[in-house]
Design a protein around this motif. Structure first.
Motif, PDB file in Angstrom:
ATOM      1  N   GLU A  67     121.163  23.061 -26.471  1.00  0.00           N
ATOM      2  CA  GLU A  67     120.287  24.223 -26.630  1.00  0.00           C
ATOM      3  C   GLU A  67     119.964  24.847 -25.274  1.00  0.00           C
ATOM      4  O   GLU A  67     119.929  26.076 -25.147  1.00  0.00           O
ATOM      5  N   TRP A  68     119.771  24.034 -24.262  1.00  0.00           N
ATOM      6  CA  TRP A  68     119.537  24.589 -22.916  1.00  0.00           C
ATOM      7  C   TRP A  68     120.778  25.360 -22.467  1.00  0.00           C
ATOM      8  O   TRP A  68     120.661  26.462 -21.918  1.00  0.00           O
ATOM      9  N   ARG A  70     122.953  26.790 -24.404  1.00  0.00           N
ATOM     10  CA  ARG A  70     123.027  28.023 -25.200  1.00  0.00           C
ATOM     11  C   ARG A  70     122.140  29.111 -24.604  1.00  0.00           C
ATOM     12  O   ARG A  70     122.521  30.274 -24.534  1.00  0.00           O
ATOM     13  N   ARG A  71     120.965  28.732 -24.180  1.00  0.00           N
ATOM     14  CA  ARG A  71     120.036  29.708 -23.639  1.00  0.00           C
ATOM     15  C   ARG A  71     120.405  30.171 -22.243  1.00  0.00           C
ATOM     16  O   ARG A  71     119.976  31.245 -21.815  1.00  0.00           O
ATOM     17  N   THR A  72     121.159  29.371 -21.522  1.00  0.00           N
ATOM     18  CA  THR A  72     121.287  29.568 -20.084  1.00  0.00           C
ATOM     19  C   THR A  72     122.705  29.890 -19.614  1.00  0.00           C
ATOM     20  O   THR A  72     122.883  30.746 -18.741  1.00  0.00           O
ATOM     21  N   TRP A  76     128.088  30.003 -24.493  1.00  0.00           N
ATOM     22  CA  TRP A  76     127.701  29.047 -25.530  1.00  0.00           C
ATOM     23  C   TRP A  76     127.086  29.747 -26.740  1.00  0.00           C
ATOM     24  O   TRP A  76     127.403  29.415 -27.888  1.00  0.00           O
ATOM     25  N   ASP A  77     126.182  30.670 -26.501  1.00  0.00           N
ATOM     26  CA  ASP A  77     125.485  31.317 -27.611  1.00  0.00           C
ATOM     27  C   ASP A  77     126.475  31.988 -28.562  1.00  0.00           C
ATOM     28  O   ASP A  77     126.372  31.847 -29.786  1.00  0.00           O
ATOM     29  N   ALA A  78     127.451  32.685 -27.988  1.00  0.00           N
ATOM     30  CA  ALA A  78     128.412  33.418 -28.826  1.00  0.00           C
ATOM     31  C   ALA A  78     129.224  32.477 -29.705  1.00  0.00           C
ATOM     32  O   ALA A  78     129.385  32.716 -30.900  1.00  0.00           O
ATOM     33  N   MET A  80     128.510  29.415 -30.566  1.00  0.00           N
ATOM     34  CA  MET A  80     127.642  28.726 -31.540  1.00  0.00           C
ATOM     35  C   MET A  80     127.361  29.624 -32.735  1.00  0.00           C
ATOM     36  O   MET A  80     127.344  29.166 -33.879  1.00  0.00           O
ATOM     37  N   ARG A  81     127.153  30.911 -32.467  1.00  0.00           N
ATOM     38  CA  ARG A  81     126.880  31.838 -33.568  1.00  0.00           C
ATOM     39  C   ARG A  81     128.094  32.005 -34.476  1.00  0.00           C
ATOM     40  O   ARG A  81     127.963  32.320 -35.655  1.00  0.00           O
ATOM     41  N   GLU A 105     129.008  36.639 -33.137  1.00  0.00           N
ATOM     42  CA  GLU A 105     128.127  36.474 -34.284  1.00  0.00           C
ATOM     43  C   GLU A 105     128.956  36.017 -35.468  1.00  0.00           C
ATOM     44  O   GLU A 105     130.080  36.478 -35.672  1.00  0.00           O
TER      45      GLU A 105
END
Ligand SMILES: [Fe+2]
Ligand SMILES: [Fe+2]
Length: 127
Positions: A67-68, A70-72, A76-78, A80-81, A105
């Protein structure tokens, strides 16, 4: 330190934090693997239960690190989505996301039921 593959002086403080987080994530995943094998092999029910408890806590440690990241850490965020909390054929998600012109997304077809276009439906569902 042997965790670096480039001269450390060429890495920013944030890059070094990425190295720390990724190394820690790797260690947590290794711990999950080792504990799980011990759970599977142990014969005494109490030590089996203790090691299962420990294994599951390593999952918590790993996911906190993820999660860190993903936020940083960009990227990662892309992904994971696109892949997390989906159903169906995981290998088809990349093609579906590309076909729908998504930039990370999850495609509509892969989103949890009831989620909106902002992708916040799954958050609401867990509260
Ligand atoms: Fe514990
Ligand atoms: Fe841990």
């Amino acid at each position: 330190m042997d965790q670096y593959h480039e001269p450390v002086a060429e890495l920013t403080p944030l890059d070094r934090d990425f190295v720390r987080a990724l190394s820690s994530l790797k260690e947590e995943i290794e711990a999950i693997n080792w504990y799980h094998q011990r759970v599977a092999a142990a014969s005494d029910p109490q030590i089996k239960a203790i090691m299962a408890h420990n294994r599951d806590e390593e999952m918590e440690h790993a996911i906190m690190g993820l999660e860190w990241l993903r936020r940083t850490m960009p990227g990662w965020d892309a992904v994971m989505r696109t892949y997390l909390f989906t159903t169906g054929d995981i290998t088809a998600l990349e093609d579906a996301a590309t076909a729908e012109g998504q930039t990370g997304e999850a495609p509509q077809s892969a989103r949890p039921a009831g989620s909106g276009s902002l992708g916040i439906g799954s958050l609401k569902a867990t509260r």
